[in-house]
Scaffold this active site. Structure first.
Site, short mmCIF file in Angstrom:
data_model
loop_
_atom_site.label_atom_id
_atom_site.label_comp_id
_atom_site.label_asym_id
_atom_site.label_seq_id
_atom_site.Cartn_x
_atom_site.Cartn_y
_atom_site.Cartn_z
N ASP A 25 13.81 61.24 19.14
CA ASP A 25 14.86 60.85 20.09
C ASP A 25 14.47 59.64 20.95
OD1 ASP A 25 16.51 62.81 19.12
OD2 ASP A 25 16.28 64.18 20.81
N ARG A 27 27.55 61.80 25.61
CA ARG A 27 27.12 63.13 25.15
C ARG A 27 25.78 63.50 25.77
NH1 ARG A 27 26.10 63.58 19.35
NH2 ARG A 27 25.35 65.53 20.20
N CYS A 81 26.05 64.06 9.32
CA CYS A 81 26.27 63.33 10.56
C CYS A 81 25.59 61.98 10.42
CB CYS A 81 25.77 64.11 11.77
SG CYS A 81 24.01 64.07 11.98
N LYS A 88 19.32 67.84 28.40
CA LYS A 88 20.43 68.22 27.51
C LYS A 88 19.98 69.25 26.48
CE LYS A 88 21.69 65.73 23.69
NZ LYS A 88 21.84 66.67 22.56
N ASN A 89 18.85 69.00 25.83
CA ASN A 89 18.45 69.89 24.73
C ASN A 89 17.90 71.23 25.21
OD1 ASN A 89 19.33 68.02 22.95
ND2 ASN A 89 17.30 67.37 22.24
N ARG A 136 20.98 66.84 7.78
CA ARG A 136 20.73 67.90 8.76
C ARG A 136 21.19 69.28 8.33
NH1 ARG A 136 21.71 65.42 14.75
NH2 ARG A 136 20.26 67.03 15.37
N ARG A 139 26.79 69.41 16.83
CA ARG A 139 26.12 70.27 15.85
C ARG A 139 25.38 71.43 16.50
NH1 ARG A 139 24.99 68.66 10.95
NH2 ARG A 139 23.10 69.89 11.11
C1 UD1 Z 1 16.98 68.92 17.77
C2 UD1 Z 1 17.49 68.11 18.93
C3 UD1 Z 1 17.60 66.64 18.56
C4 UD1 Z 1 16.28 66.13 18.01
C5 UD1 Z 1 15.76 67.03 16.90
C6 UD1 Z 1 14.35 66.67 16.46
C7 UD1 Z 1 18.86 69.71 20.12
C8 UD1 Z 1 20.21 70.17 20.51
N1 UD1 Z 1 18.79 68.65 19.32
O1 UD1 Z 1 17.93 68.78 16.71
O2 UD1 Z 1 17.95 65.91 19.74
O3 UD1 Z 1 16.46 64.84 17.48
O4 UD1 Z 1 15.71 68.40 17.36
O5 UD1 Z 1 13.48 66.67 17.53
O6 UD1 Z 1 17.87 70.29 20.53
N2 UD1 Z 1 15.97 71.01 8.89
C9 UD1 Z 1 16.09 71.64 7.67
N3 UD1 Z 1 16.71 72.87 7.62
C10 UD1 Z 1 17.18 73.48 8.75
C11 UD1 Z 1 17.04 72.84 10.00
C12 UD1 Z 1 16.43 71.59 10.02
O7 UD1 Z 1 15.68 71.11 6.64
O8 UD1 Z 1 17.73 74.59 8.62
C13 UD1 Z 1 15.31 69.67 8.97
C14 UD1 Z 1 16.23 68.57 9.45
O9 UD1 Z 1 16.99 68.03 8.40
C15 UD1 Z 1 15.25 67.57 10.02
C16 UD1 Z 1 14.14 68.48 10.58
O10 UD1 Z 1 14.32 69.74 9.98
O11 UD1 Z 1 14.71 66.78 9.01
C17 UD1 Z 1 14.14 68.64 12.07
O12 UD1 Z 1 15.45 68.92 12.52
P1 UD1 Z 1 15.72 69.93 13.73
O13 UD1 Z 1 14.48 70.08 14.55
O14 UD1 Z 1 16.35 71.16 13.20
O15 UD1 Z 1 16.79 69.13 14.58
P2 UD1 Z 1 17.88 69.80 15.48
O16 UD1 Z 1 17.38 71.13 15.96
O17 UD1 Z 1 19.21 69.72 14.82
#
Ligand code: UD1
Length: 422
Positions: free
Chosen positions: A306, A398, A117, A22-23, A122, A93
């Site tokens: 995850d 999902r 969420c 999925k990711n 996030r 998201r």
């Molecule tokens: C992706 C995965 C999700 C997984 C997560 C962590 C997808 C579609 N989803 O989510 O399944 O659980 O990685 O492995 O690939 N953060 C910030 N600022 C930002 C972006 C992130 O502070 O602009 C923080 C987040 O709050 C969190 C951390 O970074 O604490 C990691 O999040 P992130 O890796 O961005 O998660 P996703 O990419 O949303």
């Protein structure tokens, strides 16, 4: 609304094939917007998030067709709207991923700001700062992110935090920028590497994907391509945990063992026997009860957040006590209260959950709260005595392709009841 009903107590036994990740598929479908012609993506899992992504691309004007075995063709040449509206962003998201490709290829994008969420706040600040560093003008107005740019220009970007979709957004944007972009403290997840491989097959020049420094030499344009998505390591891990919890023997096929080192190490600690081949992993618990394990989540190659909920479920019926520390998301213990309804002994303090294994759980009606939490509830239902009903299975849909069919094939007494999930 659809629910999943499980009559627990069967040791799982047999083979289960693993779907495309999925990711990886979400950013890859979105990255096809960067091409001058159509791309064909295969090994696409049939998931609600894929349907949402297709709807998003379709509403922008891309032409989509689905062939045999979920091979999806995306033709971006008719794109005319450069917008991800709130009704789609709020259900997924990952819609934020259109930002980078739209700005890089079409010079503008409007994406509804993802709200909070279930698993925490996030933020997307690092996506926006990175795009600004590449020369985009970014404003947040009326709940929307609006970005505009001429041709982006390469830059050195140091990510404050490791972010998966943040790295992916900037990686996609940088492929068409003028000059060199270096992303430091980049996410090293296999799904980032799969996206980089997809972009490379479109003509992008990328090195270092899979390390913490990715270098991109911008090119003038990218072409359409053919690509097959990598197998889902989280789905793989989920079925292996199901095997361990039920004392069974499960062999995952069409998967990639090297992407699961951290998870397999922990399963080994539970006392399971694990063997691997090129594209399969077998776990044999030989009828024994697993031993508890301590888990701390971390970016890849650390233990994946995850898989945290599934190991919380495993610890809840294991021998001994285990400490689970969640370092990535601030509120990712929503499954705990539901597991407690089945009789689990878990106490949560801040980022840590202490799980004291009990000899048995008892079936009860429970409710899914987010995607991986819902998987952990299904796993708990597989070992609980009596009937467990999991409500709100749209969370499960999902991210897990035909989960109840795959589990049934392994011998589980599981069925979907009520209306089909939308
Ligand atoms: C992706 C995965 C999700 C997984 C997560 C962590 C997808 C579609 N989803 O989510 O399944 O659980 O990685 O492995 O690939 N953060 C910030 N600022 C930002 C972006 C992130 O502070 O602009 C923080 C987040 O709050 C969190 C951390 O970074 O604490 C990691 O999040 P992130 O890796 O961005 O998660 P996703 O990419 O949303």
């Amino acid at each position: 609304m659809a629910r999943i009903q499980i009559n627990g107590g069967v040791a799982l036994e047999g083979d289960v094939w693993i779907s495309g990740a999925k990711n990886a598929v979400l950013p890859i479908l979105v990255a096809s917007l960067l091409g001058d012609g159509p791309s064909r993506v295969s090994n696409v899992p049939h998931l609600q998030d894929v349907t949402t992504t297709m709807e998003l691309l379709g509403r922008m004007g891309a032409k989509l067709s689905v062939g045999d075995h979920m091979r999806i063709e995306i033709d971006p040449r008719s794109l005319e709207h450069f917008e991800a509206p709130y009704d789609l962003v709020k259900t997924m998201r990952a819609s934020i991923l259109v930002l980078g490709p739209l700005v890089a290829r079409y010079g503008r994008a409007q994406v509804s700001l993802p709200g909070g969420c279930a698993i925490g706040s996030r933020p997307v600040d690092l996506h926006l700062h990175g795009l600004q560093a590449l020369g985009a003008r970014v404003e947040v107005r009326n709940g929307n992110i609006e970005a505009r740019a001429g041709r982006l220009r390469g830059a050195r970007i140091i990510m404050d935090t490791v972010t998966v979709t943040g790295t992916e957004n900037l990686l996609m944007a940088a492929t068409l920028a003028r000059g060199t972009t270096i992303i430091e403290n980049a996410a090293q997840e296999p799904e980032v590497v799969d996206l980089a491989d997809f972009l490379t097959s479109m003509g992008a020049q990328i090195s270092g994907a899979g390390t913490n420094t990715i270098t991109i030499e911008g090119v003038e344009n990218l072409r359409g391509t053919d690509y097959s998505v990598l197998p889902d390591r989280i789905e793989t891990g989920t079925y292996l945990v199901a095997g361990a919890m039920t004392g069974g023997r499960v062999r995952c096929t069409r998967t990639r063992p090297s992407h699961l080192d951290a998870v397999l190490n922990k399963l080994d600690e539970t006392g399971a026997e694990i063997s691997t081949g090129d594209d399969w992993i077998e776990l044999d618990m030989k009828g024994r009860r697993p031993r508890s394990v301590d888990i701390t989540t971390a970016p890849f190659p650390g233990f994946p957040t995850d898989m945290q909920a599934q190991f919380t479920a495993l610890n809840s019926i294991a021998e001994g006590a285990g400490v689970i520390t969640e370092t990535i998301f601030e509120n990712r213990f929503m499954h705990v209260q539901e597991l407690q309804r089945l009789g689990a002994d878990i106490s949560v303090k801040g980022k840590t959950a202490i799980v004291r294994g009990v000899p048995k759980l008892n079936g009860a009606p429970i409710m899914a709260t987010d995607l991986r939490a819902s998987a952990s509830l299904v796993l708990a239902g597989l070992v609980a005595e009596g009937v467990t009903t999991v409500d709100r299975v749209y969370h499960l849909d999902r991210g897990y392709e035909i989960m109840e069919e795959k589990l049934s094939a392994l011998g589980a007494r599981i069925k979907r009841i009520g209306a089909a999930a939308g």
